[in-house]
Enzyme design. Structure first.
Site, mmCIF file in Angstrom:
data_model
loop_
_atom_site.group_PDB
_atom_site.id
_atom_site.type_symbol
_atom_site.label_atom_id
_atom_site.label_comp_id
_atom_site.label_asym_id
_atom_site.label_seq_id
_atom_site.Cartn_x
_atom_site.Cartn_y
_atom_site.Cartn_z
ATOM 1 N N HIS A 85 0.836 -1.213 0.000
ATOM 2 C CA HIS A 85 0.000 0.000 0.000
ATOM 3 C C HIS A 85 0.869 1.260 0.000
ATOM 4 O O HIS A 85 1.902 1.297 0.663
ATOM 5 C CB HIS A 85 -0.898 0.003 1.247
ATOM 6 C CG HIS A 85 -2.061 0.933 1.156
ATOM 7 N ND1 HIS A 85 -1.930 2.300 1.279
ATOM 8 C CD2 HIS A 85 -3.380 0.700 0.960
ATOM 9 C CE1 HIS A 85 -3.128 2.864 1.164
ATOM 10 N NE2 HIS A 85 -4.014 1.910 0.959
ATOM 11 N N GLY A 178 9.077 9.146 9.142
ATOM 12 C CA GLY A 178 8.383 9.611 7.957
ATOM 13 C C GLY A 178 7.449 10.757 8.302
ATOM 14 O O GLY A 178 7.613 11.435 9.331
#
Length: 567
Positions: A85, A178
């Site tokens: 994903h 991130g």
């Protein structure tokens, strides 16, 4: 009036779908927040991603979302992450979704505040997307997540590409966590419409008729003609009839039928009941019947309440009936129990939150148990609670007359007039039923305040302040009961004058109950106000109570003359 409880859903997606221990540590953080209800945890091994769903009041949901992002940032190293994903952070996306009592715009504001807090306190850079987007192009999540995690290093300090909050040169911290996309979006309703056919092709045809995207335009209008293209080489589409929807047809082995599977992405534009009716219409045009509806996952209560009222109005029936009755109309009208039993307590978000609240409520007692509980030697429930209940019964009687009048033979042209009165009556009754328990809660707060320690001067000061605060609340609650009960007079007067003459005595009893509620609650205002040190506030509350008592006495005398004249 009692305001609708604010409920927000949050659906964070974390970049871990394989390590059950990490997933549990994250969800434990969420469940540790009092008032949050964890609804679903859906890990995916191939995607290496887990979708978490929880609900609660705005404040607790935002705090749980923050804790979720914090724990994921501590446990997940994006430098080691691989999955099918698209993703760019330990917590990849974190949308807030309005369920009840709150708007999308308010959720968007909460999301932007949350994003700023995450960036400031956790050093996790954040993009804001969908309704929370700070620029139009960032409404699209794909724009925020362009290049995924691997593209972040290049984007971090480029002005047009940098995060909305927490932009900084690439460092070890960003490399590990991130970035997170924090947003707000409308509630998505996933539903399947059951068809009396096994043909996937015909189910698809119906889906293309209704879905917003529609179907490709073909030369000559033939279903097998060549698909027409625009100047950019893209398919020219014929839009479907339902905005804010995505749909496809499929066959389900388990049920042995075809279905139109639909996601309603904007229930404000296309409510479930409108989608149902339109799928029925398009199916009928193709010689097919919709036999029922399957709701996938959970829905806000208004989805079913709005549907029930919609179908009642189509029958020229009153919508001012109990909530359970409205739900039953929705269930039967859309065939929600076609494939299996449908229990609203298991499918409606608000009911799940109610059922999670283990506190006993007086309004859940039987009439006999309520009476016996009042008779015991404990001082609560007492007069204020009984006053609120009498007001609720007065509203219920006025509502009953309105519903009887709406359904009276020969009065069909007036059904909507009386339905509107019944709706008002249900609102008043609901408000007063909340006050039944709130009055007892007010008394309990005073008792709790008196039980606070008083060993030191500081403790004495805190105890005194708490007693005064609780006493003020205990004075305001019965005043609220008086205000709500006074609304019953307008309802019962209208029913005495205009309603079914065979029920005029019921309107009269409703008036007597409302007057007793106003005067009874007034006694509680006065006795509790006597304990307030702030005499200016106390005098103001008592003056307002006396004014309502006078108005109630005058209204009761006026309306009872109407009742007596008609008997």
């Amino acid at each position: 009036m009692i305001q609708e409880k604010k409920i927000v859903e949050c659906v964070p997606n974390i970049s871990e779908g394989r390590n059950k221990e990490i997933i549990k540590q994250v969800t434990d953080e969420i469940e540790a927040i009092k008032g949050v209800k964890l609804l679903d945890v859906d890990p995916g091994e191939a995607t290496n991603r887990t979708v978490i769903t929880f609900v609660g009041s705005p404040e607790v949901v935002v705090e749980a979302a923050f804790r979720c992002v914090k724990k994921a940032a501590q446990l997940i190293d994006m430098r080691q992450h691989h999955g099918a994903h698209p993703r760019m952070g330990a917590t990849d996306v974190c949308p807030l979704i309005p369920v009840a009592g709150i708007t999308l715009a308010e959720c968007a504001a909460l999301a932007r505040t949350l994003a700023e807090r995450i960036a400031t306190e956790l050093s996790v850079p954040c993009y804001c997307y969908e309704a929370a987007a700070r620029t139009p192009e960032r409404k699209n999540l794909a724009i925020c997540r362009k290049g995924e995690y691997e593209g972040l290093q290049e984007r971090m300090t480029v002005e047009k590409e940098a995060p909305d909050f927490g932009a900084r040169p690439w460092d070890e911290g960003v490399a590990r966590t991130g970035c997170t996309a924090v947003g707000a979006r409308d509630f998505l309703v996933a539903t399947n419409f059951n068809l009396n056919t096994t043909s996937t092709r015909r189910a698809n045809a119906i889906a293309f008729d209704v879905r917003e995207k529609g179907r490709p335009q073909r030369e000559g209008g033939s279903p097998v003609g060549k698909i027409m293209k625009d100047e950019n080489g893209k398919n020219i589409m014929i839009p479907g009839t339902l905005k804010g929807t995505k749909a496809i047809g499929w066959y389900i082995d388990e049920y042995g039928i075809a279905q139109v599977s639909m996601n309603i992405t904007d229930i404000n534009v296309t409510p479930l009941h409108i989608a149902f009716d339109e799928v029925c219409r398009c199916a009928q045009n193709r010689g097919i019947r919709v036999t029922g509806t399957e709701i996938v996952g959970l829905v806000p209560k208004r989805t079913l309440i709005d549907a029930g009222k919609y179908f009642l109005k189509k029958q020229n029936r009153s919508t001012g009936i109990p909530e359970a009755d409205i739900l039953q109309i929705a269930i039967k009208s859309m065939g929600l129990d076609d494939l299996k039993a449908f229990n609203p307590r298991e499918k409606v978000i608000e009911y799940l939150l109610e059922d999670d609240d283990k506190r006993a409520k007086l309004i859940d007692l039987t009439v006999k148990d309520f009476s016996e509980e009042t008779s015991r030697e404990s001082p609560a429930p007492g007069g204020g609670t009984i006053a609120a209940y009498m007001g609720a019964l007065g509203a219920a009687l006025g509502t009953m007359v309105a519903n009887l009048s709406s359904h009276k033979a020969g009065w069909d042209a007036r059904w909507e007039e009386f339905s509107n009165w019944a709706d008002k009556g249900q609102q008043i009754q609901a408000e007063l039923l909340v006050l039944v328990d709130e009055d007892t809660e007010a008394f309990n707060r005073i008792m709790d305040a008196f039980g606070l320690p008083k060993g030191t001067d500081e403790e004495k000061a805190l105890r005194s302040a708490a007693i005064q605060e609780a006493t003020l609340f205990a004075t305001q609650v019965p005043l609220h009961t008086m205000q709500a009960s006074f609304k019953v007079f307008e309802l019962c007067k209208a029913m005495a004058e205009e309603g079914n003459p065979n029920s005029v005595s019921d309107a009269g009893v409703g008036i007597l109950a409302a007057r007793a509620a106003v005067l009874g609650a007034g006694l509680n205002v006065k006795i509790n106000a006597s304990g307030l040190k702030d005499r200016e506030t106390a005098d103001k509350l008592v003056a307002e109570a006396n004014e309502l008592i006078q108005k109630a006495n005058d209204a009761e005398a006026e309306i009872m003359k109407i009742v007596e004249a008609k008997i």
